[in-house]
Design an enzyme around this catalytic site. Structure first.
Site, PDB file in Angstrom:
ATOM      1  N   ASP A 137       0.849  -1.179   0.000  1.00  0.00           N
ATOM      2  CA  ASP A 137       0.000   0.000   0.000  1.00  0.00           C
ATOM      3  C   ASP A 137       0.896   1.246   0.000  1.00  0.00           C
ATOM      4  OD1 ASP A 137      -1.899   1.954   0.361  1.00  0.00           O
ATOM      5  OD2 ASP A 137      -2.075   1.603   2.510  1.00  0.00           O
ATOM      6  N   SER A 138       1.199   1.734  -1.195  1.00  0.00           N
ATOM      7  CA  SER A 138       2.056   2.911  -1.304  1.00  0.00           C
ATOM      8  C   SER A 138       1.424   3.901  -2.271  1.00  0.00           C
ATOM      9  CB  SER A 138       3.435   2.513  -1.830  1.00  0.00           C
ATOM     10  OG  SER A 138       4.104   3.651  -2.352  1.00  0.00           O
ATOM     11  N   ARG A 142      -0.023   4.644  -7.690  1.00  0.00           N
ATOM     12  CA  ARG A 142      -0.870   5.308  -8.683  1.00  0.00           C
ATOM     13  C   ARG A 142      -0.083   5.722  -9.914  1.00  0.00           C
ATOM     14  NH1 ARG A 142      -3.883  10.332  -6.381  1.00  0.00           N
ATOM     15  NH2 ARG A 142      -4.737  10.326  -8.455  1.00  0.00           N
ATOM     16  N   ASP A 158      -8.735  11.285  -8.589  1.00  0.00           N
ATOM     17  CA  ASP A 158      -9.120  10.684  -7.313  1.00  0.00           C
ATOM     18  C   ASP A 158     -10.557  10.180  -7.426  1.00  0.00           C
ATOM     19  OD1 ASP A 158      -6.711  11.191  -6.195  1.00  0.00           O
ATOM     20  OD2 ASP A 158      -7.390  12.720  -4.774  1.00  0.00           O
ATOM     21  N   ASP A 160     -13.024  10.715  -5.557  1.00  0.00           N
ATOM     22  CA  ASP A 160     -14.078  11.518  -4.937  1.00  0.00           C
ATOM     23  C   ASP A 160     -14.344  12.854  -5.626  1.00  0.00           C
ATOM     24  OD1 ASP A 160     -11.710  12.665  -4.276  1.00  0.00           O
ATOM     25  OD2 ASP A 160     -12.085  12.788  -2.119  1.00  0.00           O
ATOM     26  N   ARG A 188      -1.394  24.569  -7.825  1.00  0.00           N
ATOM     27  CA  ARG A 188      -0.751  24.952  -6.566  1.00  0.00           C
ATOM     28  C   ARG A 188       0.502  25.750  -6.887  1.00  0.00           C
ATOM     29  NH1 ARG A 188      -4.969  23.873  -5.037  1.00  0.00           N
ATOM     30  NH2 ARG A 188      -5.650  22.365  -3.476  1.00  0.00           N
ATOM     31  N   CYS A 252       2.676  13.555  -0.943  1.00  0.00           N
ATOM     32  CA  CYS A 252       3.526  14.265  -1.904  1.00  0.00           C
ATOM     33  C   CYS A 252       3.868  13.510  -3.185  1.00  0.00           C
ATOM     34  CB  CYS A 252       4.829  14.741  -1.256  1.00  0.00           C
ATOM     35  SG  CYS A 252       4.539  15.882   0.097  1.00  0.00           S
ATOM     36  N   ASP A 254       2.049  13.589  -5.640  1.00  0.00           N
ATOM     37  CA  ASP A 254       1.622  14.532  -6.679  1.00  0.00           C
ATOM     38  C   ASP A 254       2.672  15.627  -6.903  1.00  0.00           C
ATOM     39  OD1 ASP A 254       1.154  15.486  -4.144  1.00  0.00           O
ATOM     40  OD2 ASP A 254      -0.922  16.076  -4.501  1.00  0.00           O
TER      41      ASP A 254
END
Ligand SMILES: *[C@@H]1O[C@H](CO)[C@@H](O)[C@H](O)[C@H]1NC(C)=O
Length: 326
Positions: A137-138, A142, A158, A160, A188, A252, A254
């Site tokens: 699970d990292s 993705r 994502d 959601d 950002r 992070c 992303d």
């Protein structure tokens, strides 16, 4: 939805770096104007958008679309909701679900998704559905390389957040005119940390800062198009210390992707105007200490790259069919 995307700290930072500029006042005026335009254009229904679709249904053009790369974790209801929506979007080639839960996806979930996809695949289009099952699970999962992908581009999302199909298509067409660039909806910015004078220190800043200054240097992978080649760059070429940092801190990935693309292109990403619909309650960005942890990542990655690769810009891609005055 905005309340979940910023923290008080970022408001202060944004204010500090922007005070006193006439340009900002002009920007603010533009924002008011755009809001009025947006309100006025609310009357346009999605039915109206469909006519102009880049990939009209029934078109016999050779198809070269995008792959939906969706990251999910223990929220099957949200996953069902968003796949049901995106499956109806023209231009969609395949769906890859990044699955990192300890248990494999249930049969009922797979059946549901296959059913939804079948309902939406008319005119001979067949959308492919694949689960990428991960043992570990990292957050790096993705961005794993996807073998034999039909399309050149992924739409990383994502589970959601939902965008109208017309918005997705527009971003896709923006990406087509700049296929090496990251193109997306959540910008950002980083600032030079002036309190650490002389040193190369940076501050990560949230939505309000972008809104106030109109400037950004990153597009978050929670809603972005980028070329599939960056998946293998991320997995095999990016310094492994960055991947380890991401796994260890559960944050992070992303920012790491933004650094990677900026380093490869030497150019800024592209922010596309679009309305976001959040369907789940937002998690990590509303937690305390978020901005500090993100700034830490930025500074850590700058050290790995031996400099700051991110490039700032204030360009925003807007669909000109919906700009009425110019
Ligand atoms: C940045 O890009 C350059 C040139 O493409 C490459 O040689 C270098 O390895 C990249 N840096 C990192 C840290 O990936």
């Amino acid at each position: 939805m905005r309340t979940s995307l910023f923290s008080r700290r970022t408001i202060r930072q944004g204010a500090m770096s922007a005070v006193g500029s006439a340009k900002m006042k002009l920007m603010f005026g533009c924002c008011v104007l755009l809001t009025l335009i947006a309100l006025a254009s609310r009357t346009t229904s999605y039915g109206g958008w469909k006519q102009y679709a880049v990939y009209p249904r029934g078109s016999s053009l050779p198809r070269k679309g995008y792959t939906l790369l969706i990251n999910t974790w223990k929220r099957n209801d949200l996953l069902k909701q968003s796949i049901s929506h995106y499956a109806s979007c023209p231009g969609l080639d395949s769906i890859h679900i990044v699955w990192s839960e300890p248990n494999p996806p249930s049969e009922s979930l797979i059946n549901f998704l296959n059913h939804v996809i079948k309902l939406n695949s008319k005119d001979g289009w067949k959308v492919e559905l694949r689960f990428d099952i991960n043992k570990e699970d990292s957050l790096n999962n993705r961005f794993k390389e996807i073998k034999d992908l039909k399309s050149d581009v992924v739409f990383s999302i994502d589970d959601d957040i939902i965008f109208p199909c017309a918005t997705v298509e527009f971003a896709f067409s923006v990406w087509q005119s700049a296929p090496d660039t990251m193109v997306g909806f959540v910008p950002r910015i980083h600032w030079v940390d002036k309190s650490k004078n002389g040193q190369d220190a940076f501050i990560y800043s949230g939505w309000w800062s972008v809104w106030w200054t109109g400037t950004y240097s990153m597009i978050l992978s929670k809603a972005a198009f980028f070329h599939k080649k960056y998946l293998s760059t991320y997995t095999y070429e990016m310094p492994s210390s960055i991947r380890e940092y991401v796994t260890k801190n559960r944050n992070c990935e992303d920012i790491a992707m933004s650094f990677l693309v900026a380093n490869a292109t030497g150019a800024p990403p592209i922010w596309v105007k679009g309305s976001i619909f959040e369907i789940g309650s937002s998690g990590i960005s509303s937690l305390g200490g978020h901005t500090e942890r993100r700034s830490e990542c930025v500074n850590r990655f700058v050290a790995e790259y031996g400099g700051m690769p991110l490039v700032s810009t204030s360009v925003k891609a807007v669909d000109s069919r919906f700009c009425w005055f110019w």
